[in-house]
Motif scaffolding. Structure first.
Motif, short mmCIF file in Angstrom:
data_model
loop_
_atom_site.label_atom_id
_atom_site.label_comp_id
_atom_site.label_asym_id
_atom_site.label_seq_id
_atom_site.Cartn_x
_atom_site.Cartn_y
_atom_site.Cartn_z
N VAL A 187 7.68 8.78 -7.85
CA VAL A 187 8.11 10.05 -7.26
C VAL A 187 7.53 10.14 -5.86
O VAL A 187 6.35 9.86 -5.65
CB VAL A 187 7.58 11.24 -8.11
N ASN A 188 8.37 10.51 -4.92
CA ASN A 188 7.89 10.76 -3.56
C ASN A 188 7.81 12.25 -3.34
O ASN A 188 8.81 12.95 -3.45
CB ASN A 188 8.86 10.17 -2.52
N MET A 189 6.62 12.73 -3.04
CA MET A 189 6.49 14.15 -2.69
C MET A 189 6.45 14.21 -1.17
O MET A 189 5.53 13.65 -0.54
CB MET A 189 5.19 14.74 -3.27
N ASP A 190 7.45 14.83 -0.58
CA ASP A 190 7.58 14.82 0.87
C ASP A 190 7.10 16.14 1.47
O ASP A 190 7.49 17.22 1.03
CB ASP A 190 9.04 14.60 1.27
N PHE A 191 6.29 16.01 2.50
CA PHE A 191 5.80 17.20 3.21
C PHE A 191 6.00 16.97 4.70
O PHE A 191 5.80 15.86 5.19
CB PHE A 191 4.30 17.41 2.96
N HIS B 235 3.99 11.41 -0.10
CA HIS B 235 2.94 11.10 -1.05
C HIS B 235 3.58 10.44 -2.26
O HIS B 235 4.39 11.05 -2.95
CB HIS B 235 2.21 12.38 -1.45
N ARG B 236 3.21 9.19 -2.49
CA ARG B 236 3.89 8.41 -3.53
C ARG B 236 3.10 8.50 -4.83
O ARG B 236 1.91 8.17 -4.85
CB ARG B 236 3.98 6.96 -3.06
N LEU B 237 3.75 8.96 -5.88
CA LEU B 237 3.09 9.04 -7.19
C LEU B 237 3.70 7.96 -8.07
O LEU B 237 4.90 7.99 -8.35
CB LEU B 237 3.35 10.41 -7.83
N VAL B 238 2.89 6.99 -8.45
CA VAL B 238 3.41 5.90 -9.28
C VAL B 238 3.19 6.25 -10.74
O VAL B 238 2.13 6.73 -11.12
CB VAL B 238 2.71 4.58 -8.93
N LEU B 239 4.23 6.03 -11.55
CA LEU B 239 4.12 6.36 -12.96
C LEU B 239 3.67 5.14 -13.74
O LEU B 239 4.18 4.04 -13.52
CB LEU B 239 5.49 6.80 -13.50
N GLY B 240 2.76 5.38 -14.62
CA GLY B 240 2.35 4.30 -15.52
C GLY B 240 3.39 4.15 -16.61
O GLY B 240 4.43 4.81 -16.60
#
Ligand code: SF4
Length: 899
Positions: free
Chosen positions: A714-718, A689-694
């Motif tokens: 940030v990559n949240m890996d599951f 799950h890729r969270l892109v920062l502003g």
């Protein structure tokens, strides 16, 4: 070396000589060098502290200092491929020696020592010549300079008012106060007042003040390990102790602290107490061991070098190696050898000890055995080398070097207890065998048919190192000679600095340092990968504090139990553990669920993994027996046994599912316009799950600069397995996928097979109710409890589908739960599904900020909430570490269960 002629007493403890077969693959001959330090003209040491002391002119220098100085110069020349010189005493000139063979790197050199007593002196002299060096052990770990400040911070965490720790900490490179500043600060510190706030007020610089504020905040949170990380990452500690060994010591110390923390509930007081106990172990405590650096000279004991080899080996301190061991055993009053044990007494203090034959015999035997052991060690030392062996030491305490007359002489009188004696004996024999000439053997001895034993000389023997280069053959087919270096003039002069000069140079360098031009630096852009588990998403969403505990405080998400209070194994229960039963039911679903395998023509295609065969009856005895057998309960269960009850319960639950919506769907019945084409059980997935920062970081959870770098995204890996995925198609040929997760809540003790009204609340709605909307509060509650987990599985499927060509993509339907207790499928509404995805996104962004934002404070405790808190790992156990707001925490009283 192992010739029986050297045996003082016969015995089976002597090693036997054997032929050595060198495996060197080079045409260059091996080299033997002897660093035999002989001081020149002695002068008074300079009184100016900015003038370095010349060790070879210093009347106070010991033979060890001379050896180390000469060795450091020799290695400097070797590493720089500089020519060397040996003295020609006949002509009073120097003869230049050119080195052949490949260049030598620091990692090619191994220095073997017999004891570590003089190790710091040797290391200092090598470092003064900028030669990288590393010793395998450097004394006690808890006495290392880098560890002392860490210990003082731990002490302040355990005892915030401890003045002794305050002094140590203030003087350390972390705070860097001068003696006067420490004195002034502590004078105004009242007894019983916490130290850190006081040091913050008196911090010597603004940077140190900011660091101390941060440390104070982390200490208040109880984030024990983050305090040490912050000190190591952000203070000047590793600038003051920059060598790799000190970094390794800091890591080694932290590993011990963490393992003690795991045993003691991460309480700073308990950890500090145990660390003090370890420090008091003294020499029995943990050693400062280092892993060898890839590009440094290794220093180690002869004992530690067994099995290793190096192109260049230095055996140092030969003429003292063995002396101390022998003199120590003489002081003992009890001697233990494998053959005999003897004691000696001194009944009358004023008189000599009575003579004792047994003692005399045991002492001789002990001496002989020690010598045999020393010989073995000497053999190990000499045979570690591949190309160049350098031995150091002087065979006598009388020597002369006069550059004007050319005179160079030494007395060959090595202590008979030392390895140096063995070296001289060995050289004599080698020269005698080669019928050559050398100063260590007399003309009469050379003529003898049998080489007489070596007798220490009482006179000075002239040396001519230049002649020894090529006319002192050693052994039959051995080397033509050896290189004897006796003075630093044998090497190009190396400019070293006095300690005061070094300190001045460092101070000047630091003063001249320009602050880095931050605007010209391009910040490092980072991608952070953070692993997570899908199963606890809903729990940490409900109480974010528990996630903060686990990832900031480092508390494992398990109840804390005191040692030796483990619950005694209870007698066999009527039902298995809920998790075990859950696994059994999942397995029944995996192998027993019918797979329709009827893809509709025109619908998005399904690959071969969907076309596996499946039994057509979840409640078949064959399926359940197979599962019982897999879980270790045999194929047959005797009637009336508890295992038979488990088997019957699995079959009953299977029949409920067969009757319910899922059972009918897999039989091919269309429901709400959808028909199941195929099913997949235990579908493995990896979801990133890729969270892109502003620009300003996460909108709700800003992330500051991460140690000067910018976190790009940030990559949240599951990863995990989805219990069940249905491939469906509607009347229009539109394909879809749906995640179904099996829950076995209420399927054991509370379940009532005969009357659902008297059983678990989930049994309230019958399996024949096909509506996917929850029909009771209990159903709505359990669906809500797992919505983020279901949303994540669905997002993983969406990501897989999005990578396919558009005509092959399937729609992802809102996910569903399969309830074992009533065999029903209940699913999230479209709105609830969207809300769950939004909540998941927000929660993952918050989780990322926990990892990236060091200033993120602990989320608040929950307001009284028996359900969530009572199943929380930090509430359960012998130590209640957290509780709903207003409720007490602490050790739990076993009698009434209250803290
Ligand atoms: S005890 Fe309650 S408030 Fe504390 S972490 Fe657990 S669930 Fe959250």
């Amino acid at each position: 070396m192992f010739d029986p002629r050297y045996h003082d007493l016969p015995g089976d403890w002597h090693a036997e000589a054997q032929r050595l077969r060198p495996a060197r693959q080079t045409e260059h001959a091996g080299v033997l060098e002897w660093l035999l330090p002989i001081p020149g003209v002695l002068t008074d040491p300079p009184s100016d502290l900015d003038v370095p002391v010349n060790t070879f002119e210093d009347p106070n220098a010991s033979i060890v200092h001379l050896e180390h100085e000469l060795l450091a110069d020799r290695l400097h020349a070797l590493l720089n491929q500089a020519p060397t010189r040996v003295w020609d005493s006949t002509n009073a000139t120097w003869t230049t020696v050119m080195d052949e063979g490949p260049s030598v790197r620091p990692q090619d050199i191994m220095i073997l020592i017999n004891s570590r007593k003089h190790l710091p002196d040797l290391v200092d002299r090598l470092r003064a010549r900028h030669i990288p060096v590393m010793a395998d052990r450097q004394g006690l770990l808890l006495m290392q300079p880098v560890v002392q400040p860490l210990m003082s911070i731990l002490a302040l965490m355990a005892h915030p008012t401890m003045r002794k720790a305050a002094v140590e900490f203030a003087r350390s490179p972390v705070v860097g106060m001068t003696e006067r500043q420490v004195h002034d600060a502590l004078l105004s510190l009242e007894e019983g007042v916490p130290v850190i706030p006081h040091l913050i007020q008196h911090a010597p610089t603004e940077g140190v003040q900011q660091l101390l504020i941060r440390l104070q905040r982390l200490m208040q949170w109880g984030a024990v390990y983050d305090v040490f990380d912050a000190v190591l990452d952000e203070s000047d500690l590793l600038v003051a102790y920059p060598d790799d060994a000190q970094r390794q010591f800091a890591e080694g110390w932290l590993t011990i602290v963490q393992s003690i923390g795991n045993d003691t509930g991460h309480d700073a007081g308990a950890v500090y107490r145990r660390m003090v106990e370890i420090r008091e172990l003294g020499r029995q405590g943990p050693q400062a061991i280092t892993e060898p650096n890839a590009s440094a000279i290794q220093i180690m004991t002869i004992h530690g070098s067994k099995g290793l080899q190096a192109p260049v080996v230095v055996v140092s301190g030969l003429f003292s190696a063995g002396k101390a061991d022998a003199s120590m055993s003489v002081q003992d009053n009890i001697l233990v050898t494998p053959q005999v044990l003897a004691g000696r007494i001194q009944p009358w203090r004023a008189k000599d000890r009575p003579e004792d034959g047994l003692w005399a015999f045991a002492a001789e035997m002990n001496k002989a055995q020690d010598k045999a052991e020393l010989r073995r060690k000497f053999y190990v030392a000499l045979t570690r080398v591949k190309d160049r062996l350098i031995v150091t030491g002087s065979p006598g305490n009388q020597s002369t070097f006069d550059e004007t007359t050319g005179a160079l002489s030494v007395r060959f009188a090595p202590d008979p207890r030392t390895m140096g004696r063995m070296l001289v004996e060995g050289l004599r024999r080698a020269t005698w065998c080669a019928a050559s000439e050398a100063p260590w053997i007399s003309a009469a001895d050379l003529e003898a048919d049998v080489l007489p034993r070596f007798v220490s000389q009482k006179f000075q023997t002239p040396l001519n190192p230049s002649a020894l280069l090529s006319s002192a053959s050693l052994g039959v087919d051995g080397l033509d000679g050896l290189r004897m270096y006796h003075h630093p003039d044998c090497f190009d002069a190396v400019q070293t600095q006095s300690p005061q000069q070094r300190a001045r140079a460092l101070a000047t360098h630091l003063e001249e340092l320009e602050p880095p031009q931050s605007e010209t630096l391009t910040p490092l852009r980072l991608v952070e990968n953070i692993k997570g588990a899908a199963h606890n998403l809903d729990a940490t969403f409900n109480c974010m504090r528990s996630y903060w505990f686990e990832h900031v405080k480092g508390w494992p998400a398990e109840p804390f139990r005191l040692p030796n209070t483990a619950v005694k194994p209870s007698p066999p229960k009527t039902w298995p553990e809920p998790t075990t039963f859950g696994l059994m039911m999942h397995r029944v679903l995996e192998i027993g669920l019918r797979n329709p395998r009827s893809p509709l023509e025109g619908a998005p295609p399904l690959d071969a993994s969907w076309m596996h065969e499946g039994d057509d009856d979840l409640s078949s005895l064959k399926t359940v027996e197979r599962v019982m057998n897999e879980f270790g309960h045999g194929v047959d269960q005797p009637d009336g046994s508890r295992e038979a009850r488990w088997r019957d319960r699995l079959m009953h639950l299977g029949s409920l599912i067969d009757q319910g919506r899922l059972g009918r769907l897999v039989q091919g019945e269309p429901l709400d316009g959808w028909t199941v084409e195929a099913v997949r059980t235990e579908l493995p997935f990896f979801h990133r799950h890729r969270l892109v920062l502003g620009e300003d970081g996460f909108s709700d959870h800003p992330v500051p600069g991460f140690n000067g770098a910018v976190v790009d995204h940030v990559n949240m890996d599951f990863s995990g397995r989805a219990d069940l995925v249905l491939a469906l198609v509607n009347e229009d040929g539109q394909g879809a996928l749906q995640v179904v997760d099996l829950k076995t809540r209420g399927c054991l003790g509370a379940f009532n097979e005969s009357t659902s009204a008297g059983g678990h609340p989930l049994q309230g709605v019958p399996s024949t109710e096909l509506n996917v909307v929850p029909q009771s509060d209990e159903e709505a509650h359990i669906l809500h409890e797992h919505r983020l987990q279901l949303a994540l599985y669905s997002l993983a499927l969406e990501a897989i589908e999005s990578r396919k060509p558009s005509h092959q993509q399937r729609q992802i339907l809102p996910p569903a739960l399969l309830l074992g207790a009533n065999g029903r499928m209940i699913q999230l509404s479209e709105g609830a599904f969207k809300q769950a995805k939004d909540d998941l996104e927000t929660h993952l962004a918050w989780r990322a900020s926990v990892h990236l934002n060091p200033d993120l404070e602990a989320p608040p405790q929950r307001i009284s909430d028996p359900g969530t808190c009572q199943s929380c790992a930090y509430f359960m156990g012998d130590l209640r570490r957290c509780a709903p707001l207003g409720e007490p925490i602490g050790f739990v009283n076993p009698s009434d269960g209250s803290p």
